[in-house]
Design an enzyme around this catalytic site. Structure first.
Site, PDB file in Angstrom:
ATOM      1  CB  SER A 111      -0.899   0.005   1.240  1.00 36.36           C
ATOM      2  OG  SER A 111      -1.312   1.323   1.529  1.00 36.36           O
ATOM      3  N   GLY A 175     -10.132   6.901   5.920  1.00 38.57           N
ATOM      4  CA  GLY A 175     -10.714   7.060   7.257  1.00 38.57           C
ATOM      5  C   GLY A 175     -11.475   8.355   7.432  1.00 38.57           C
ATOM      6  N   GLY A 177     -14.554   9.136   5.812  1.00 37.03           N
ATOM      7  CA  GLY A 177     -15.986   9.101   5.484  1.00 37.03           C
ATOM      8  C   GLY A 177     -16.283   9.277   4.008  1.00 37.03           C
ATOM      9  CG  LEU A 178     -14.595  11.598   1.481  1.00 36.38           C
ATOM     10  CD1 LEU A 178     -13.602  12.461   0.713  1.00 36.38           C
ATOM     11  CD2 LEU A 178     -15.994  12.184   1.334  1.00 36.38           C
ATOM     12  CD  GLU A 213     -16.604  -1.520   4.574  1.00 37.22           C
ATOM     13  OE1 GLU A 213     -16.212  -1.313   3.421  1.00 37.22           O
ATOM     14  OE2 GLU A 213     -16.373  -0.776   5.539  1.00 37.22           O
ATOM     15  CG  ASP A 225     -20.444   3.571   1.966  1.00 35.49           C
ATOM     16  OD1 ASP A 225     -21.302   4.467   1.879  1.00 35.49           O
ATOM     17  OD2 ASP A 225     -19.902   3.245   3.027  1.00 35.49           O
TER      18      ASP A 225
HETATM   19  C1  GLA Z   1     -21.374   3.972   6.286  1.00 34.50           C
HETATM   20  C2  GLA Z   1     -21.916   2.651   5.746  1.00 34.50           C
HETATM   21  C3  GLA Z   1     -23.092   2.883   4.804  1.00 34.50           C
HETATM   22  C4  GLA Z   1     -24.149   3.808   5.422  1.00 34.50           C
HETATM   23  C5  GLA Z   1     -23.490   5.044   6.023  1.00 34.50           C
HETATM   24  C6  GLA Z   1     -24.474   5.882   6.784  1.00 34.50           C
HETATM   25  O1  GLA Z   1     -20.800   4.731   5.250  1.00 34.50           O
HETATM   26  O2  GLA Z   1     -20.909   1.933   5.060  1.00 34.50           O
HETATM   27  O3  GLA Z   1     -23.653   1.647   4.431  1.00 34.50           O
HETATM   28  O4  GLA Z   1     -24.911   3.120   6.369  1.00 34.50           O
HETATM   29  O5  GLA Z   1     -22.413   4.713   6.893  1.00 34.50           O
HETATM   30  O6  GLA Z   1     -25.447   6.380   5.929  1.00 34.50           O
END
Ligand code: GLA
Length: 449
Positions: A111, A175, A177-178, A213, A225
């Site tokens: 990585s 890490g 949130g994207l 996941e 996601d």
């Molecule tokens: C994370 C999870 C998604 C979703 C969001 C909240 O990103 O992987 O499946 O639940 O949180 O909307």
């Protein structure tokens, strides 16, 4: 209100073309690849091409590079696992994997982000393997995807008794949130497809990555996601019906409006963030409401919070403990906001979309309790800046990023204000990134590898 329906319901997308879009870098200048794909290729060539992993099979196998995007979610947070609606976009930021299958049944991975290697000896019974806790998280995602492919009998033929040597690079912040993890999973599944694995319909591929996941991290995540990463389309948001898994592309036709994400630099880990607790609270609310709603309307189906309306909560909310009522109220109101946001997008009404985004944040903060002081501070700073239409925490919460919808002309002033106010109010330093809506995964073969 019997059920929340979009103005135009997404139709089931069973007939969707399963073919991933491929490029042939043998005939393309490598410069035409996204930067992370070039970085992964360079890392593979510099350090891994010669690793003792049995050599490539067959010996003249070209190097494959596959990449997939991270995502932002316009609205519809914590709705996916409640079988509701979500409205994500894929980003123009990707995670890429470059490598080749090798004769030894082992993953030899590197990585560039973590500047770290990992090795995993693939067991004969991969389909029933346990998580290898000695592996770093990023390598577990690959282990998870390969295991899910094995469970489906959908490994590429060349990989059935073999391994791979590969390098990973990306420009999706890790890490934050994207969904860098979903991007990595979808890139890995795309890599497998590039190696000749049986074609998977887009939503089936997304679900496979979702299971990978869940298995790798132990968080009972929804499909948003991975679906956004697999199905993203430039210039469009993806309206996802997480019950039927139908989806529809909604044009994001607001040329004067930008999507920006502000990284609070508060790390969040799904596994420890209360994600599973929220999910089980929703299930408890459904379990308590179901007999009540069924007594009221004989034969009514209540399988998830998707089947519960705002009126139901007004009539019967008192039957729920206060915390569960708040959790349910977030999910039910958020579903309605997604559909209102779709109507606003169709009408190119950025002001209404922005107001819905602010309302989503208030609900996530007050009812769902997944925000934190830093996320709240960014939303407030954004609200004070002229030209910002809406802002809210995005993703699982407890840290990570705030999404802001702002007039393009207002971005410099927003950035300047955040640079002063965020450290002043929180003692931390964050980062604003302006995002473009990107497309889904692609792969290329590199003949000179
Ligand atoms: C994370 C999870 C998604 C979703 C969001 C909240 O990103 O992987 O499946 O639940 O949180 O909307």
């Amino acid at each position: 209100m019997a059920d929340t329906q979009p103005t135009v319901a997404p139709t089931p997308n069973d007939g969707e073309d399963a073919t991933l879009s491929s490029l042939d870098a043998g005939t393309l200048p490598v410069d035409a690849l996204p930067e992370p794909a070039r970085m992964a290729l360079a890392a593979y060539r510099a350090g891994l091409a010669e690793t003792p992993n049995g050599g490539p099979v067959p010996a003249d196998t070209p190097v494959v590079v596959a990449w997939a995007p991270g995502r932002a979610n316009l609205i519809g947070e914590h709705t996916d696992y409640n079988l509701g609606w979500a409205l994500p976009v894929a980003l123009d930021r990707v995670v890429a994997i470059a490598g080749r299958p090798t004769a030894t049944p082992a993953f030899s991975l590197y990585s560039t982000h973590h500047t770290r290697s990992a090795r995993y000896a693939i067991p004969a019974d991969l389909a029933n393997a346990a998580v290898d806790r000695a592996l770093p998280y990023w390598a577990r995602y690959l282990q998870g995807v390969w295991r899910e492919l094995a469970r489906l009998g959908a490994l590429p033929p060349v990989a059935q008794a073999a391994g791979m040597t590969a390098a990973i690079a990306g420009n999706v912040p890790v890490g934050g949130g994207l969904s860098s993890s979903a991007a990595l999973e979808v890139a890995a599944a795309t890599f497998a497809q590039a190696l000749g694995a049986p074609a998977l319909a887009p939503m089936a591929l997304a679900q496979l990555c979702q299971r990978a996941e869940q298995w790798s991290v132990g968080a009972r995540v929804g499909v948003m996601d991975q679906a956004a990463s697999r199905l993203g389309r430039p210039g469009h948001a993806l309206l996802l019906d997480c019950r039927s898994l139908a989806y529809e592309y909604i044009p994001f036709d607001l040329p004067d409006v930008a999507l920006a994400v502000y990284d609070t630099r508060v790390p969040h880990t799904l596994a420890t963030s209360g994600y599973n607790e929220r999910r089980s609270q929703c299930e408890q609310a459904v379990a308590l409401l179901t007999p009540i709603l069924q007594r009221e309307t004989l034969g009514r189906t209540v399988a998830s919070l998707r089947d519960v309306t705002a009126d139901d909560l007004v009539r019967h909310g008192a039957a729920l403990p206060a915390t569960l009522l708040r959790r349910a109220r977030h999910v039910v109101s958020e579903n309605a906001r997604v559909l209102a946001a779709v109507a606003a997008l169709r009408a190119s009404d950025a002001a209404t979309l922005g107001a819905l985004i602010y309302a989503s944040h208030a609900s996530l903060r007050d009812d769902y309790a997944v925000s934190c002081a830093e996320l709240d501070a960014v939303v407030e700073i954004a609200r004070e800046a002229p030209g910002v239409l809406g802002a809210r925490m995005m993703g699982a919460g407890f840290g990570g990023n705030v999404l802001a919808l702002a007039q393009r002309t207002a971005l410099p002033a927003l950035e300047a204000r955040l640079a002063v106010e965020y450290p002043r109010r929180t003692g931390r330093v964050g980062e604003l990134r302006v995002c473009q809506i990107g497309g889904g995964p692609q792969y290329a073969t590199v003949k000179d590898g």
